[in-house]
Write an enzyme that holds these catalytic residues in place. Structure first.
Site, PDB file in Angstrom:
ATOM      1  N   HIS A 148       0.908  -1.492  -0.045  1.00 50.47           N
ATOM      2  CA  HIS A 148      -0.114  -0.301   0.002  1.00 50.47           C
ATOM      3  C   HIS A 148       0.775   1.244  -0.088  1.00 50.47           C
ATOM      4  O   HIS A 148       0.338   2.398  -0.139  1.00 50.47           O
ATOM      5  CB  HIS A 148      -0.970   0.141   1.292  1.00 50.47           C
ATOM      6  CG  HIS A 148      -1.964  -1.200   1.378  1.00 50.47           C
ATOM      7  ND1 HIS A 148      -2.736  -1.144   0.056  1.00 50.47           N
ATOM      8  CD2 HIS A 148      -2.255  -2.167   2.181  1.00 50.47           C
ATOM      9  CE1 HIS A 148      -3.614  -2.553   0.268  1.00 50.47           C
ATOM     10  NE2 HIS A 148      -3.221  -2.861   1.535  1.00 50.47           N
ATOM     11  N   ASP A 185      -2.705 -10.308  -2.830  1.00 48.46           N
ATOM     12  CA  ASP A 185      -3.076 -10.099  -1.559  1.00 48.46           C
ATOM     13  C   ASP A 185      -4.744  -9.526  -1.871  1.00 48.46           C
ATOM     14  O   ASP A 185      -4.908  -9.004  -2.888  1.00 48.46           O
ATOM     15  CB  ASP A 185      -2.290  -8.724  -0.891  1.00 48.46           C
ATOM     16  CG  ASP A 185      -2.753  -8.553   0.197  1.00 48.46           C
ATOM     17  OD1 ASP A 185      -2.155  -8.647   1.440  1.00 48.46           O
ATOM     18  OD2 ASP A 185      -3.793  -7.572   0.645  1.00 48.46           O
ATOM     19  N   HIS A 187      -6.384  -7.019  -0.752  1.00 58.99           N
ATOM     20  CA  HIS A 187      -6.289  -5.661  -0.862  1.00 58.99           C
ATOM     21  C   HIS A 187      -5.723  -4.999  -2.160  1.00 58.99           C
ATOM     22  O   HIS A 187      -4.841  -5.919  -2.887  1.00 58.99           O
ATOM     23  CB  HIS A 187      -5.710  -4.903   0.315  1.00 58.99           C
ATOM     24  CG  HIS A 187      -6.340  -5.410   1.773  1.00 58.99           C
ATOM     25  ND1 HIS A 187      -5.745  -6.241   2.406  1.00 58.99           N
ATOM     26  CD2 HIS A 187      -7.438  -5.276   2.239  1.00 58.99           C
ATOM     27  CE1 HIS A 187      -6.392  -6.589   3.534  1.00 58.99           C
ATOM     28  NE2 HIS A 187      -7.699  -5.836   3.228  1.00 58.99           N
ATOM     29  N   ASP A 273      -4.623 -12.935   2.994  1.00 62.24           N
ATOM     30  CA  ASP A 273      -5.793 -12.299   3.607  1.00 62.24           C
ATOM     31  C   ASP A 273      -6.887 -12.576   2.765  1.00 62.24           C
ATOM     32  O   ASP A 273      -8.138 -12.234   2.880  1.00 62.24           O
ATOM     33  CB  ASP A 273      -5.628 -10.818   3.895  1.00 62.24           C
ATOM     34  CG  ASP A 273      -4.798 -10.246   2.987  1.00 62.24           C
ATOM     35  OD1 ASP A 273      -4.754 -10.631   1.738  1.00 62.24           O
ATOM     36  OD2 ASP A 273      -4.672  -9.008   3.312  1.00 62.24           O
TER      37      ASP A 273
HETATM   38  C1  9RB Z   1      -9.691   2.998   8.656  1.00 60.18           C
HETATM   39  C2  9RB Z   1      -8.525   3.155   8.031  1.00 60.18           C
HETATM   40  C3  9RB Z   1      -7.802  -0.344   7.067  1.00 60.18           C
HETATM   41  C4  9RB Z   1      -6.156  -0.579   6.802  1.00 60.18           C
HETATM   42  C5  9RB Z   1      -5.590  -1.459   6.491  1.00 60.18           C
HETATM   43  C6  9RB Z   1      -6.387  -2.549   5.898  1.00 60.18           C
HETATM   44  C7  9RB Z   1      -5.577  -3.671   5.365  1.00 60.18           C
HETATM   45  C8  9RB Z   1      -4.409  -3.608   4.710  1.00 60.18           C
HETATM   46  C9  9RB Z   1      -3.697  -4.913   4.192  1.00 60.18           C
HETATM   47  C10 9RB Z   1      -7.556  -2.468   6.001  1.00 60.18           C
HETATM   48  C11 9RB Z   1      -8.376  -1.482   6.422  1.00 60.18           C
HETATM   49  C12 9RB Z   1      -8.424   4.263   7.432  1.00 60.18           C
HETATM   50  C13 9RB Z   1     -10.299   1.933   9.325  1.00 60.18           C
HETATM   51  C14 9RB Z   1      -7.213   4.604   6.954  1.00 60.18           C
HETATM   52  O1  9RB Z   1      -3.824  -5.967   4.765  1.00 60.18           O
HETATM   53  N1  9RB Z   1      -3.135  -4.816   3.196  1.00 60.18           N
HETATM   54  O2  9RB Z   1      -2.463  -5.734   2.423  1.00 60.18           O
HETATM   55  N2  9RB Z   1      -8.505   0.537   7.416  1.00 60.18           N
HETATM   56  N3  9RB Z   1      -7.719   1.930   7.439  1.00 60.18           N
HETATM   57  N4  9RB Z   1      -9.115   5.004   8.008  1.00 60.18           N
HETATM   58  N5  9RB Z   1     -10.042   4.399   8.962  1.00 60.18           N
HETATM   59  C15 9RB Z   1     -11.110   4.817   9.721  1.00 60.18           C
HETATM   60 ZN    ZN Z   2      -3.942  -7.297   2.422  1.00 57.04          ZN
END
Ligand code: 9RB
Ligand code: ZN
Length: 380
Positions: A148, A185, A187, A273
């Site tokens: 990311h 992945d 995401h 994931d």
């Molecule tokens: C939220 C935010 C996320 C951050 C990272 C992941 C997974 C990453 C992964 C999922 C959700 C932000 C909850 C920014 O595994 N990548 O491979 N959420 N991030 N702002 N807020 C409120």
């Molecule tokens: Zn991921």
């Protein structure tokens, strides 16, 4: 060594298990918001350490060639990140309580920048070993993850984009002309898309759950700019898909695109994931699905680029299931069996996801148009 067995590099470092994800769960802990501190953040490194321990305890390690991680240099990282961003990460790493990669949910502890350099350096060392023929293939179980992280900002638990650092090393130092990234992945691989948007030398393909994270990127229409037009491929998948949709997407879009582009090296940002027990997504891939996906990519690499493929650890948040998904992947990469199978298959085996449903087929078919826009720079 049996006929199927390949010299397979494997890289882990004790310090990858020292990544400090803080006391929040995913959001920072907060009394005002009712977010109680918790010992294990969703991205706590124990999940990855448990995969490493299964590689050791199953004796799969006896069939692998261990590669040592060394920290990337600032120059290695600066091939893909702005110097102002690197300066900020260095400065925050020196603070008593560390800092955040950029989005407020990607904390790192004091000295955390050193672990990020070590993860990026691990990606380079694994790539170097494949390119110089020390090993045929490699699995780099690195942490913190990277896919990311964009040129000027980290996010989603990622500080430096390890895969992009390895790709830039392969192009700029090892002298390759074409590198493909196949990011499975769950995401979106937004980081490499940002970094290589205008490059014709990098084919960046991301398979991901539609709008999982980041929620505002990873759409089919994002296809690269300028010289990189047509070389960013996104295959967003509807929630609920499992082994079948991933296999169909690899066979009908990813591998045809690789055949056209003819990379000299394939990098696989590899998260577990999309696994059926993952807390951060709603896909249903089982360990045997990851094994099959590995087989398809390895066979394509054998046909296209002399088998040169490097898997680089990204996400995967089920401490229960990630070790079995990783073991299946590394076994298939190495062409050996540890004798251990998916211990959760009695539970997850009957839950579906292994038939291709109509709406899943349609989602992949919609991305087939992307293959026609790929070109190989060598043939331009
Ligand atoms: C939220 C935010 C996320 C951050 C990272 C992941 C997974 C990453 C992964 C999922 C959700 C932000 C909850 C920014 O595994 N990548 O491979 N959420 N991030 N702002 N807020 C409120
Ligand atoms: Zn991921």
């Amino acid at each position: 060594m049996s006929d199927d067995e390949k010299r397979t590099g494997y890289l882990w470092n004790t310090l990858y298990g020292w990544v400090d994800t803080g006391s929040g769960g995913l959001m920072p802990s907060s009394v005002a918001h009712g977010l109680q501190p918790i010992s294990h953040h969703v991205a706590h490194p124990d999940t990855k350490r448990r995969l490493h321990e299964l590689v050791m305890s199953s004796r799969l390690i006896d069939h692998l060639v261990q590669i040592d991680a060394v920290p990337a240099t600032r120059a290695d990282v600066a091939r893909v990140h702005d110097t102002a961003y690197i300066d900020r990460i260095d400065a925050e790493g020196a603070l008593p309580k560390g800092g955040d990669a950029g989005d407020g949910v990607s904390p790192f502890g004091q000295g955390g920048e050193q672990l990020a350099y070590l993860a990026a350096g691990g990606a380079i060392e694994a790539t170097k070993a494949v390119l110089d023929g020390t090993v045929d293939r490699a699995y780099a179980l690195i942490n913190p993850p990277g896919h990311h992280a964009e040129r000027a900002v980290g996010r989603g638990f990622c500080i430096f984009n390890n895969t992009a650092v390895a790709a830039a090393y392969a192009l700029d130092v090892a002298g390759l002309d074409r590198v493909a990234i196949v990011d499975w992945d769950v995401h979106h691989g937004n980081g490499a898309q940002d970094i290589f948007a205008e490059s014709s030398q990098v084919l960046n393909i991301s398979l991901h759950q539609n709008r999982c994270f980041p929620a505002d990127s990873g759409f089919i229409e994002e296809n690269g700019f300028g010289e990189g037009a047509g070389h960013s491929l996104n295959i967003p998948l509807p929630p609920g898909g499992g082994n079948a949709v991933y296999e169909y997407a690899l066979e009908s879009v990813v591998i045809p695109a690789l055949e056209v582009f003819r990379p000299q090296l394939i990098l696989v940002p590899c998260g577990f994931d999309a696994g059926i027990m993952d807390p951060l997504s709603r896909m249903m891939v089982r360990a045997d699905g990851f094994r099959r996906m590995t087989r398809l990519i390895v066979d394509a690499a054998e046909r296209i680029c002399g088998g040169k493929v490097v898997f680089l650890q990204e996400g995967g948040y089920s401490p229960y299931y990630v070790p079995f998904c990783g073991l299946a992947t590394i076994e298939e990469l190495a062409g050996v069996s540890s004798g251990l199978s998916d211990a959760y298959s009695p539970i997850v085996g009957a839950m579906g996801g292994d038939e291709l449903l109509d709406h899943e087929r349609e989602a992949v078919d919609a991305a087939k148009v992307l293959v026609r826009r790929v070109s190989s720079p060598a043939t331009n």
